[in-house]
Design an enzyme around this catalytic site. Structure first.
Site, PDB file in Angstrom:
ATOM      1  N   PRO A 198       2.550  -0.461  -3.449  1.00 25.74           N
ATOM      2  CA  PRO A 198       1.794   0.022  -2.222  1.00 25.74           C
ATOM      3  C   PRO A 198       1.435   1.366  -2.024  1.00 25.74           C
ATOM      4  O   PRO A 198       1.000   1.925  -0.990  1.00 25.74           O
ATOM      5  CB  PRO A 198       2.991  -0.600  -1.155  1.00 25.74           C
ATOM      6  CG  PRO A 198       4.248  -0.584  -2.136  1.00 25.74           C
ATOM      7  CD  PRO A 198       3.823  -0.922  -3.435  1.00 25.74           C
ATOM      8  N   GLU A 257       7.561   3.397  -3.708  1.00 29.28           N
ATOM      9  CA  GLU A 257       8.459   4.054  -2.705  1.00 29.28           C
ATOM     10  C   GLU A 257       7.601   4.781  -1.637  1.00 29.28           C
ATOM     11  O   GLU A 257       6.990   5.992  -2.021  1.00 29.28           O
ATOM     12  CB  GLU A 257       9.504   5.002  -3.460  1.00 29.28           C
ATOM     13  CG  GLU A 257      10.727   5.754  -2.487  1.00 29.28           C
ATOM     14  CD  GLU A 257      11.643   6.103  -3.291  1.00 29.28           C
ATOM     15  OE1 GLU A 257      12.630   6.538  -2.708  1.00 29.28           O
ATOM     16  OE2 GLU A 257      11.652   6.073  -4.594  1.00 29.28           O
ATOM     17  N   SER A 277      -3.291   1.101  -1.693  1.00 25.85           N
ATOM     18  CA  SER A 277      -2.236   0.329  -1.150  1.00 25.85           C
ATOM     19  C   SER A 277      -1.731  -0.878  -1.886  1.00 25.85           C
ATOM     20  O   SER A 277      -0.595  -1.838  -1.774  1.00 25.85           O
ATOM     21  CB  SER A 277      -2.619  -0.353   0.361  1.00 25.85           C
ATOM     22  OG  SER A 277      -3.609  -1.290   0.081  1.00 25.85           O
ATOM     23  N   LYS A 313      16.995   2.907  -4.196  1.00 28.17           N
ATOM     24  CA  LYS A 313      17.931   3.123  -5.450  1.00 28.17           C
ATOM     25  C   LYS A 313      18.872   2.052  -5.568  1.00 28.17           C
ATOM     26  O   LYS A 313      19.421   1.098  -5.020  1.00 28.17           O
ATOM     27  CB  LYS A 313      19.122   4.087  -4.756  1.00 28.17           C
ATOM     28  CG  LYS A 313      18.995   5.543  -4.843  1.00 28.17           C
ATOM     29  CD  LYS A 313      19.176   6.038  -6.266  1.00 28.17           C
ATOM     30  CE  LYS A 313      18.264   7.123  -6.680  1.00 28.17           C
ATOM     31  NZ  LYS A 313      17.976   7.329  -7.865  1.00 28.17           N
TER      32      LYS A 313
END
Length: 453
Positions: A237, A255, A33, A271
């Site tokens: 993460p 992501e 993470s 994006k």
């Protein structure tokens, strides 16, 4: 059969330390993470020694159970779901842990060739499989919110505890580059490909294409310390380390692709990207500039609409929602624009149905997805391999969490590869888009140049 839960002492780096003695073993895998303040930075999960492995190459999946092997031409996503169902592992009611044994590994971008009809033009030069997923009967999980570390096991935990606390083997040669990074296209070639994308956009073939270049270098030594070095500086993460024999995948992804929890779906496409700046005031202005960018909002919204459609194939009718649009999230090297889409999975659908329906993630293809992938195949010199696929888990109880495998390095045949790209739309600026790819690479490549034999 339900798992046994054994509490271990908590410390922030516990899973990294437990993983170190096993990091050189084939099929040792870690989901990390990033030890950051990001709201999704909660769990670290490590596994090793799977009971079953599923490896897909050229559309054929080899399934190994001990010494037994079988080869199947069936859909790889369905085979993972079948192997999970056959594992006879049972979820614990009210368990707070995200993973209680199950499937963990990666689904490479090129699995898309079994979902859609695509041309076969790009060179296949990285010998990683299209899919590498294990069925694991034990895991160590750190929960950084509750400050707990738990060994989950369907077998006697005592031998596992001995392995986890063993003295790490002598380290092999430290990871180091044997030569400079080289791109698979020159600046001029990138410009030519950019202009070809613009022609497709203006012709109405599609309205976004994610074009990538790839940096590669010869290398040697143990990738695990290199991953820890990258992790300490990137704090992403959705990071992951996957060992496959003498090959490795190192992901520092910011992501999420798909999360499924108690039937509720979440996806969070990225994006829109601008690099961080050293001056604090200028950096805040940079984030504000990204938030106000009509171009990045348009690019983001295209992918939100694509993912709403993909998820809608397997969601309960009317359940798809967009609770957050165009949020700005700040990472070590870049600011990102992130949106959130949610839905409820239809009762007759499985986690792997959801993964297949949305695969590969629209944020790394463009839209419409199939036409964008056709254009990518014609313009990018090499296949993407594991990059831009998805790394994650499907727990025996149906919980799933996966990343988009961006900021992801592939190691095979004593070479390391780092692809980076970005979404191109009609009003994209060529130089700005090229610089965006360099900004993404800048969070990884210089760090590896610091490592020496």
């Amino acid at each position: 059969m339900q798992p046994q839960l054994t509490a271990l002492s908590y410390r922030p780096d516990a899973v990294l330390d437990y993983f170190t003695p096993l990091a050189g073993q084939p099929w040792a895998m870690l989901l990390h993470s990033g030890n950051s303040s990001h709201p999704d930075s909660r769990y670290d999960i490590m596994v090793a020694a799977p009971a079953v492995t599923l490896v897909t190459r050229d559309g054929v999946t080899e399934i190994c159970r001990g010494d037994d092997r079988e080869y199947r031409h069936d859909d790889p996503f369905a085979l993972v779901q079948q192997a999970l169902a056959a594992a006879s592992m049972t979820d614990l009611p009210n368990a707070s842990l995200p993973f209680l044994g199950g499937a963990l590994g990666y689904f490479g971008y090129d699995l898309a060739r079994g979902i859609e009809t695509l041309p076969a033009l790009a060179q296949q030069d990285v010998p990683l499989p299209e899919m590498a997923v294990g069925i694991y009967r034990w895991a160590v999980i750190a929960d950084h919110h509750r400050h707990t570390v738990t060994l989950v096991s369907y077998d006697d935990p005592a031998p596992l505890l001995s392995r986890l606390t063993a003295v790490p083997p002598p380290t092999s040669a430290p990871f180091h580059l044997l030569g400079p990074w080289r791109a698979n296209m020159s600046r001029a070639e990138y410009g030519e490909k950019f202009r070809q994308v613009q022609q497709h956009l203006l012709a109405g073939d599609c309205y976004q294409v994610c074009l990538a270049q790839r940096f590669s270098a010869p290398c040697d030594g143990d990738e695990w310390p290199a991953f820890r070095h990258l992790l300490a500086h990137n704090r992403a993460p959705f990071s992951a380390f996957i060992r496959l024999g003498d090959q490795a995948v190192m992901s520092l992804s910011p992501e999420r692709f798909l999360r499924l929890r108690t039937g509720e779906i979440q996806t969070r496409p990225i994006k829109g990207t601008l690099p961080r700046l050293a001056d604090a005031d200028a950096d805040r202005q940079q984030a504000t500039r990204l938030a106000a960018s009509a171009k990045d909002q348009a690019e983001n919204l295209m992918i939100v609409d694509l993912l709403r459609n993909d998820i809608g194939r397997v969601a309960q009718p009317g359940s798809v929602r967009v609770p957050s649009l165009f949020a700005i999230e700040t990472f070590t090297a870049v600011h990102h624009m992130v949106s959130t889409i949610t839905a409820t999975l239809a009762a007759d659908r499985t986690p792997c149905d959801l993964l297949r329906a949305c695969f590969p993630g629209g944020s790394i293809t463009g839209a419409p997805k199939v036409r964008a992938m056709e254009i990518i195949e014609r313009l990018e010199p090499q296949r993407r391999s594991a990059w831009c696929g998805s790394i994650g888990y499907v727990s025996c109880g149906g919980t799933m969490d996966t990343n988009i495998a961006i900021r992801t390095l592939l190691v095979a045949d004593q070479h390391i590869h780092c692809p980076v790209g970005g979404g191109l739309i009609a009003d994209s600026d060529e130089e700005a888009e090229y610089q965006e790819t360099l900004a993404k690479a800048a969070s990884l490549l210089p760090l590896l140049e610091q490592l020496h034999a």
